[in-house]
Design an enzyme around this catalytic site. Structure first.
Site, PDB file in Angstrom:
ATOM      1  N   LYS A  88       0.871   5.959   4.203  1.00  0.00           N
ATOM      2  CA  LYS A  88       1.613   7.212   4.470  1.00  0.00           C
ATOM      3  C   LYS A  88       1.301   7.822   5.881  1.00  0.00           C
ATOM      4  CE  LYS A  88       2.863   8.074  -0.203  1.00  0.00           C
ATOM      5  NZ  LYS A  88       2.005   7.428  -1.265  1.00  0.00           N
ATOM      6  N   TYR A 141      -9.832 -16.432  -0.680  1.00  0.00           N
ATOM      7  CA  TYR A 141     -10.093 -15.536  -2.111  1.00  0.00           C
ATOM      8  C   TYR A 141     -11.570 -15.080  -1.951  1.00  0.00           C
ATOM      9  CZ  TYR A 141      -7.243 -16.076  -6.145  1.00  0.00           C
ATOM     10  OH  TYR A 141      -6.191 -15.565  -6.845  1.00  0.00           O
ATOM     11  N   ARG A 177       0.610  -1.139   3.499  1.00  0.00           N
ATOM     12  CA  ARG A 177       0.758  -0.578   2.315  1.00  0.00           C
ATOM     13  C   ARG A 177      -0.484  -0.951   1.310  1.00  0.00           C
ATOM     14  NH1 ARG A 177       4.896   1.512  -0.078  1.00  0.00           N
ATOM     15  NH2 ARG A 177       5.952   1.481   2.121  1.00  0.00           N
ATOM     16  N   THR A 201      -3.364   6.371  -0.671  1.00  0.00           N
ATOM     17  CA  THR A 201      -2.717   5.403  -0.204  1.00  0.00           C
ATOM     18  C   THR A 201      -3.152   4.996   1.311  1.00  0.00           C
ATOM     19  OG1 THR A 201      -0.762   6.710   0.329  1.00  0.00           O
ATOM     20  CG2 THR A 201      -0.768   5.249  -1.658  1.00  0.00           C
ATOM     21  N   ASP A 261      -6.171  13.226  -4.858  1.00  0.00           N
ATOM     22  CA  ASP A 261      -5.537  12.188  -4.515  1.00  0.00           C
ATOM     23  C   ASP A 261      -4.873  12.679  -3.169  1.00  0.00           C
ATOM     24  OD1 ASP A 261      -3.527  10.289  -3.919  1.00  0.00           O
ATOM     25  OD2 ASP A 261      -2.481  10.312  -5.850  1.00  0.00           O
ATOM     26  N   GLU A 275     -13.221 -12.850  -4.323  1.00  0.00           N
ATOM     27  CA  GLU A 275     -13.496 -11.927  -5.534  1.00  0.00           C
ATOM     28  C   GLU A 275     -15.063 -11.336  -5.318  1.00  0.00           C
ATOM     29  OE1 GLU A 275     -12.735 -13.768  -9.040  1.00  0.00           O
ATOM     30  OE2 GLU A 275     -10.542 -13.590  -8.840  1.00  0.00           O
TER      31      GLU A 275
HETATM   32  N1  DSN Z   1       3.773   8.950  -3.772  1.00  0.00           N
HETATM   33  C1  DSN Z   1       5.260   8.663  -3.749  1.00  0.00           C
HETATM   34  C2  DSN Z   1       5.935   9.304  -2.691  1.00  0.00           C
HETATM   35  O1  DSN Z   1       5.402  10.406  -2.316  1.00  0.00           O
HETATM   36  O2  DSN Z   1       7.238   8.909  -2.314  1.00  0.00           O
HETATM   37  C3  DSN Z   1       5.607   7.465  -4.273  1.00  0.00           C
HETATM   38  O3  DSN Z   1       4.808   7.014  -5.290  1.00  0.00           O
END
Ligand code: DSN
Length: 421
Positions: free
Chosen positions: A235, A61, A241, A232, A206, A63
């Site tokens: 990807k 933990y 993830r 994210t 984003d 925080e």
């Molecule tokens: N960003 C989406 C995708 O491109 O598959 C998933 O949320």
């Protein structure tokens, strides 16, 4: 003094403790090995990243933030999180970062909660033209809490910046979001910043989809043109993830309070450690070679599909992905996704701009090359994949043809093993 039992329950291997989950892991490994993964948002994390996520940091933990925690025993996770921040800032040339968001959606939520009040105007790309659920879709909190002004593509299927400017002047958004999940072209980040400055908005990108290409210099960087950038980490950047937020120090300082204690509790330090490993990997020359090949493969796949008679939305791609208009083949996205899956080619159905079909059916599929490029596939394999896609979709109700393609696809996959261990 009592001694610890020889057979402490912690020592039992997964196969013994839970053969069901162990078997499902083995089945998923086999599925990934034997399928061509063309979902544009997926990739194959390295053994080093996966080992890190399975580390003892899952137990801790923490925080708070490095040096300012609400728990004892954080001296080592502090080093992990600080290193992760340092590496990601160096990789992207960012001033500051928060690496705690559990996902891209929670990263976006943290930015909106920091700078918007319910009812304020959020401007982002129309979901039907390539935007994301968290960019103001009515079924998502972003579309329910905020007044959404959407921009999109015109008949060229490229973003119409004059129209974006007109809508921004008219609606006065507080945040303009660039970035998308199904737009294969380059964003004009300087132009969007200009529009944002003119109307007094924050420019947030984003970059989830493009983050690996951006790290490698293969896609223009939003960092110099945004106050805030979210992403994210799983990807094209090929990490675990998760999510992250980069940006100007004064903005990240405010966002930190929204992420914790505003939205999240304990950070996932095992995932943050995995992010640190991925950022190290992405700083190496091999990753630049990889990202360049992802783009070359996408260009080849797109050209080869055009050669096979498909229409590619906007006529091509500047990135790792493309949207295929299936209408010339007289097949919809739902049928195409299933027929391709039956042939071990994994894709997702996707709306195309001005799609006459519903989002559950669609007239398109979205394809991306990050995962197959990680396996080592190059232009020759992309040409072969395009030919298989055309064969399957021309014969989508012919089981014999689909089985034949499936056997060939499996053969190719086995000559590009993933090496899970
Ligand atoms: N960003 C989406 C995708 O491109 O598959 C998933 O949320």
């Amino acid at each position: 003094m009592a001694t610890a039992p020889q057979t402490h329950p912690h020592r039992h291997p997964l196969a013994e403790v839970d053969p069901t989950i162990a078997s499902l892991i083995a089945q998923e490994e086999r599925r990934q090995e034997d399928n061509l993964e063309l979902i544009a948002s997926e990739n194959i994390a390295s053994l080093a990243v996966r080992q890190t996520m399975a580390s003892v940091f899952t137990d801790k933990y923490a925080e708070g933030y490095p040096g300012k925690r609400y728990y004892g025993g954080c001296e080592i996770v502090d080093q992990v999180e600080s290193l992760c921040i340092e590496r990601v800032c160096q990789l992207y040339g960012a001033e500051a970062a928060n690496v705690q968001p559990h996902s891209g959606a929670s990263a976006n939520m943290a930015v909106y909660f920091t700078f918007l009040q319910p009812g304020d105007t959020l401007m982002a790309m129309n979901l039907a033209h390539g935007g994301h659920l968290t960019h103001g879709s009515p079924v998502n909190f972003s579309g329910q809490l905020y007044n959404v002004a959407a921009y999109g593509v015109d008949e060229t299927e490229f973003i119409n910046y004059d129209e974006m400017h007109r809508i921004a002047v008219e609606t006065k958004p507080k945040i303009i979001v660039s970035g998308a999940t199904a737009y294969s072209r380059t964003f004009d980040f300087p132009r969007i910043r200009q529009i944002a400055d003119e109307v007094g908005a924050i420019h947030m990108c984003d970059m989830s989809h493009y983050s690996g290409l951006i790290a490698a210099g293969e896609y223009s960087s939003p960092i110099p043109h945004c106050q805030v950038v979210t992403s994210t980490t799983h990807k094209s950047i090929r990490g675990p993830r998760g999510g992250m937020i980069l940006g100007e120090a004064e903005y990240i300082k405010k966002i930190n309070k929204t992420v914790f204690p505003g939205l999240q509790g304990g950070p996932l330090e095992h995932v943050i450690a995995g992010k640190a490993v991925a950022f190290l990997e992405a700083s190496k020359p091999e990753f630049k070679t990889y990202a360049a090949q992802v783009k070359k493969n996408a260009a080849t796949l797109s050209e080869s599909l055009i050669h096979e008679g498909f229409r590619i939305v906007s006529g091509g791609t500047d990135s790792h992905m493309m949207l295929v208009d299936l209408q010339p083949f007289g097949v919809n996205g739902k049928i195409a996704q299933q027929a391709l899956e039956d042939a071990n080619i994994t894709t997702n159905k996707n709306s195309i701009p001005n799609d006459p079909e519903s989002p559950f059916v669609t007239s398109g599929i979205r394809l991306g090359t990050p995962a197959v490029t990680t396996r080592g596939m190059n232009e020759a394999e992309m040409k072969q994949i395009a030919a298989w896609i055309a064969t399957v979709l021309r014969n989508h109700s012919d089981e014999g043809t689909i089985s034949k393609v499936k056997a060939e696809v499996t053969g190719l996959c086995r000559s590009f093993p993933i090496h899970f261990v």
